[in-house]
Design an enzyme around this catalytic site. Sequence first.
Site, PDB file in Angstrom:
ATOM      1  N   ASN A 203       2.733   4.024 -10.420  1.00  0.00           N
ATOM      2  CA  ASN A 203       1.492   3.939 -11.194  1.00  0.00           C
ATOM      3  C   ASN A 203       0.240   3.869 -10.335  1.00  0.00           C
ATOM      4  O   ASN A 203      -0.848   4.222 -10.790  1.00  0.00           O
ATOM      5  CB  ASN A 203       1.589   2.694 -12.093  1.00  0.00           C
ATOM      6  CG  ASN A 203       0.276   2.326 -12.727  1.00  0.00           C
ATOM      7  OD1 ASN A 203      -0.156   2.974 -13.681  1.00  0.00           O
ATOM      8  ND2 ASN A 203      -0.398   1.304 -12.199  1.00  0.00           N
TER       9      ASN A 203
ATOM     10  N   ASP B 123       0.875  -1.170   0.000  1.00  0.00           N
ATOM     11  CA  ASP B 123       0.000   0.000   0.000  1.00  0.00           C
ATOM     12  C   ASP B 123       0.915   1.224   0.000  1.00  0.00           C
ATOM     13  O   ASP B 123       1.609   1.489   0.987  1.00  0.00           O
ATOM     14  CB  ASP B 123      -0.883  -0.005   1.266  1.00  0.00           C
ATOM     15  CG  ASP B 123      -1.827   1.173   1.303  1.00  0.00           C
ATOM     16  OD1 ASP B 123      -1.604   2.163   0.575  1.00  0.00           O
ATOM     17  OD2 ASP B 123      -2.807   1.113   2.077  1.00  0.00           O
ATOM     18  N   VAL B 124       0.921   1.958  -1.108  1.00  0.00           N
ATOM     19  CA  VAL B 124       1.895   3.053  -1.251  1.00  0.00           C
ATOM     20  C   VAL B 124       1.654   4.206  -0.268  1.00  0.00           C
ATOM     21  O   VAL B 124       2.508   5.075  -0.123  1.00  0.00           O
ATOM     22  CB  VAL B 124       1.941   3.603  -2.703  1.00  0.00           C
ATOM     23  CG1 VAL B 124       2.417   2.535  -3.676  1.00  0.00           C
ATOM     24  CG2 VAL B 124       0.592   4.175  -3.139  1.00  0.00           C
TER      25      VAL B 124
ATOM     26  N   TYR C 256      -8.381  14.805  -8.147  1.00  0.00           N
ATOM     27  CA  TYR C 256      -7.604  14.046  -9.143  1.00  0.00           C
ATOM     28  C   TYR C 256      -6.685  14.997  -9.924  1.00  0.00           C
ATOM     29  O   TYR C 256      -5.495  14.720 -10.097  1.00  0.00           O
ATOM     30  CB  TYR C 256      -8.561  13.314 -10.079  1.00  0.00           C
ATOM     31  CG  TYR C 256      -7.889  12.309 -10.993  1.00  0.00           C
ATOM     32  CD1 TYR C 256      -7.494  11.066 -10.521  1.00  0.00           C
ATOM     33  CD2 TYR C 256      -7.656  12.602 -12.336  1.00  0.00           C
ATOM     34  CE1 TYR C 256      -6.875  10.133 -11.360  1.00  0.00           C
ATOM     35  CE2 TYR C 256      -7.048  11.691 -13.187  1.00  0.00           C
ATOM     36  CZ  TYR C 256      -6.664  10.453 -12.691  1.00  0.00           C
ATOM     37  OH  TYR C 256      -6.053   9.549 -13.537  1.00  0.00           O
TER      38      TYR C 256
HETATM   39  P1  NAP Z   1      -6.836   0.478 -12.239  1.00  0.00           P
HETATM   40  O1  NAP Z   1      -7.180  -0.500 -13.299  1.00  0.00           O
HETATM   41  O2  NAP Z   1      -7.867   0.818 -11.208  1.00  0.00           O
HETATM   42  O3  NAP Z   1      -5.511  -0.060 -11.508  1.00  0.00           O
HETATM   43  C1  NAP Z   1      -4.943   0.632 -10.425  1.00  0.00           C
HETATM   44  C2  NAP Z   1      -4.398  -0.359  -9.422  1.00  0.00           C
HETATM   45  O4  NAP Z   1      -3.794   0.400  -8.329  1.00  0.00           O
HETATM   46  C3  NAP Z   1      -5.507  -1.219  -8.784  1.00  0.00           C
HETATM   47  O5  NAP Z   1      -5.103  -2.563  -8.657  1.00  0.00           O
HETATM   48  C4  NAP Z   1      -5.680  -0.546  -7.433  1.00  0.00           C
HETATM   49  O6  NAP Z   1      -6.234  -1.373  -6.426  1.00  0.00           O
HETATM   50  C5  NAP Z   1      -4.239  -0.174  -7.114  1.00  0.00           C
HETATM   51  N1  NAP Z   1      -4.147   0.737  -5.972  1.00  0.00           N
HETATM   52  C6  NAP Z   1      -5.087   1.625  -5.527  1.00  0.00           C
HETATM   53  N2  NAP Z   1      -4.683   2.197  -4.390  1.00  0.00           N
HETATM   54  C7  NAP Z   1      -3.458   1.670  -4.109  1.00  0.00           C
HETATM   55  C8  NAP Z   1      -2.530   1.871  -3.041  1.00  0.00           C
HETATM   56  N3  NAP Z   1      -2.805   2.700  -2.025  1.00  0.00           N
HETATM   57  N4  NAP Z   1      -1.371   1.171  -3.060  1.00  0.00           N
HETATM   58  C9  NAP Z   1      -1.109   0.298  -4.073  1.00  0.00           C
HETATM   59  N5  NAP Z   1      -1.956   0.047  -5.071  1.00  0.00           N
HETATM   60  C10 NAP Z   1      -3.114   0.735  -5.099  1.00  0.00           C
HETATM   61  O7  NAP Z   1      -6.387   1.874 -12.857  1.00  0.00           O
HETATM   62  P2  NAP Z   1      -5.607   2.223 -14.235  1.00  0.00           P
HETATM   63  O8  NAP Z   1      -6.569   2.757 -15.183  1.00  0.00           O
HETATM   64  O9  NAP Z   1      -4.740   1.091 -14.622  1.00  0.00           O
HETATM   65  O10 NAP Z   1      -4.730   3.464 -13.743  1.00  0.00           O
HETATM   66  C11 NAP Z   1      -3.376   3.343 -13.361  1.00  0.00           C
HETATM   67  C12 NAP Z   1      -2.770   4.731 -13.226  1.00  0.00           C
HETATM   68  O11 NAP Z   1      -2.910   5.443 -14.453  1.00  0.00           O
HETATM   69  C13 NAP Z   1      -3.429   5.606 -12.154  1.00  0.00           C
HETATM   70  O12 NAP Z   1      -2.433   6.389 -11.515  1.00  0.00           O
HETATM   71  C14 NAP Z   1      -4.353   6.501 -12.950  1.00  0.00           C
HETATM   72  O13 NAP Z   1      -4.637   7.711 -12.303  1.00  0.00           O
HETATM   73  C15 NAP Z   1      -3.518   6.700 -14.198  1.00  0.00           C
HETATM   74  N6  NAP Z   1      -4.308   7.103 -15.373  1.00  0.00           N
HETATM   75  C16 NAP Z   1      -5.267   6.274 -15.894  1.00  0.00           C
HETATM   76  C17 NAP Z   1      -5.994   6.692 -17.010  1.00  0.00           C
HETATM   77  C18 NAP Z   1      -7.040   5.829 -17.645  1.00  0.00           C
HETATM   78  O14 NAP Z   1      -7.724   6.313 -18.564  1.00  0.00           O
HETATM   79  N7  NAP Z   1      -7.232   4.605 -17.242  1.00  0.00           N
HETATM   80  C19 NAP Z   1      -5.747   7.946 -17.582  1.00  0.00           C
HETATM   81  C20 NAP Z   1      -4.769   8.762 -17.019  1.00  0.00           C
HETATM   82  C21 NAP Z   1      -4.042   8.328 -15.926  1.00  0.00           C
HETATM   83  P3  NAP Z   1      -7.811  -1.136  -5.974  1.00  0.00           P
HETATM   84  O15 NAP Z   1      -8.603  -2.051  -6.831  1.00  0.00           O
HETATM   85  O16 NAP Z   1      -7.832  -1.530  -4.539  1.00  0.00           O
HETATM   86  O17 NAP Z   1      -8.130   0.319  -6.192  1.00  0.00           O
END
Ligand code: NAP
Length: 264
Positions: free
Chosen positions: A90, A63-64, A156
Amino acid sequence: MKKLDGQTAIVTGAARGIGKAICEKLSGEGAFVWVTDIQKDEGEKTVQEIHESGGKADFLQLDVRDADQVISTVDLIYKSSGRIDILVNNAGISGNPAPVDLMSNEEWKDLLDIHVNGSFYCLKAAAKYMKMQNYGRIINMSSLASETSLQGFAHYAAAKYAILGLTETSAKDLASYNITVNALKPGIIRSTLTDSILAVAEERISASTPLGKIGSLEDVANAACFLASPDSRFLTGISIIVDGGFRLVNEMDKVMNEMIPSSI
Ligand code: NAP
């Protein structure tokens, strides 16, 4: 010889989505990847899938938000692997949308804690070892929301702007140790984070994207892999936008489209 043979990478929030795709890409290029995430079962499954496709990886639950846990995890990784070449910060959540004056303090704090504090803790812990080896590639996950903002997502946008500040400053602080620090700014990428947005607006978003589609996890992973590799050696303190041109489109384009003849 693959690009990242012999290298060790840490990716946070890597059990699924963009983080998982980055792990797959880095391991495909030869790196040993430490998949870390708050989600244990999904994280272990990711490692299993990487093994099945011939890659090298291991999982640690992390947990970061927990600074002590970050230090002990990174220490453990260094002890086990003997080096840390790549860190991808990430881990993240989207948070619930609300007008800024109605947003709860808890929601605000939690989101900044994960994105900003979490990235800072991990960067600090990994930089300690990267400095010793005089090499490192740090990639922080910002977002297009740091350019365009997103109504109802003040927490965000604030977090993703802060990550750019962290990126640019640490790029200068760590440059003399041959450590580069860069950021990625994905637009709308297909993942669980964007499920609800795509459910209502997929067609509109595709139509407003010059490259005509929703971004894939692999699109972000490809850019991350470039920043993680020796190929990006003269880039630091920058951010790469992965959005298919989405940010460029505005209302005037629609007007101009009607005025410009389709063939001359
Ligand atoms: P995702 O599918 O929800 O994956 C994120 C992962 O991070 C999940 O497994 C989540 O677990 C985990 N996480 C949450 N809180 C955490 C913590 N405190 N410590 C460690 N792990 C944790 O999201 P994603 O779309 O792949 O996004 C990844 C990154 O890209 C994020 O930083 C997001 O803001 C960024 N991003 C995404 C998009 C997009 O369109 N998808 C666009 C711009 C930026 P939980 O299931 O428990 O939450």
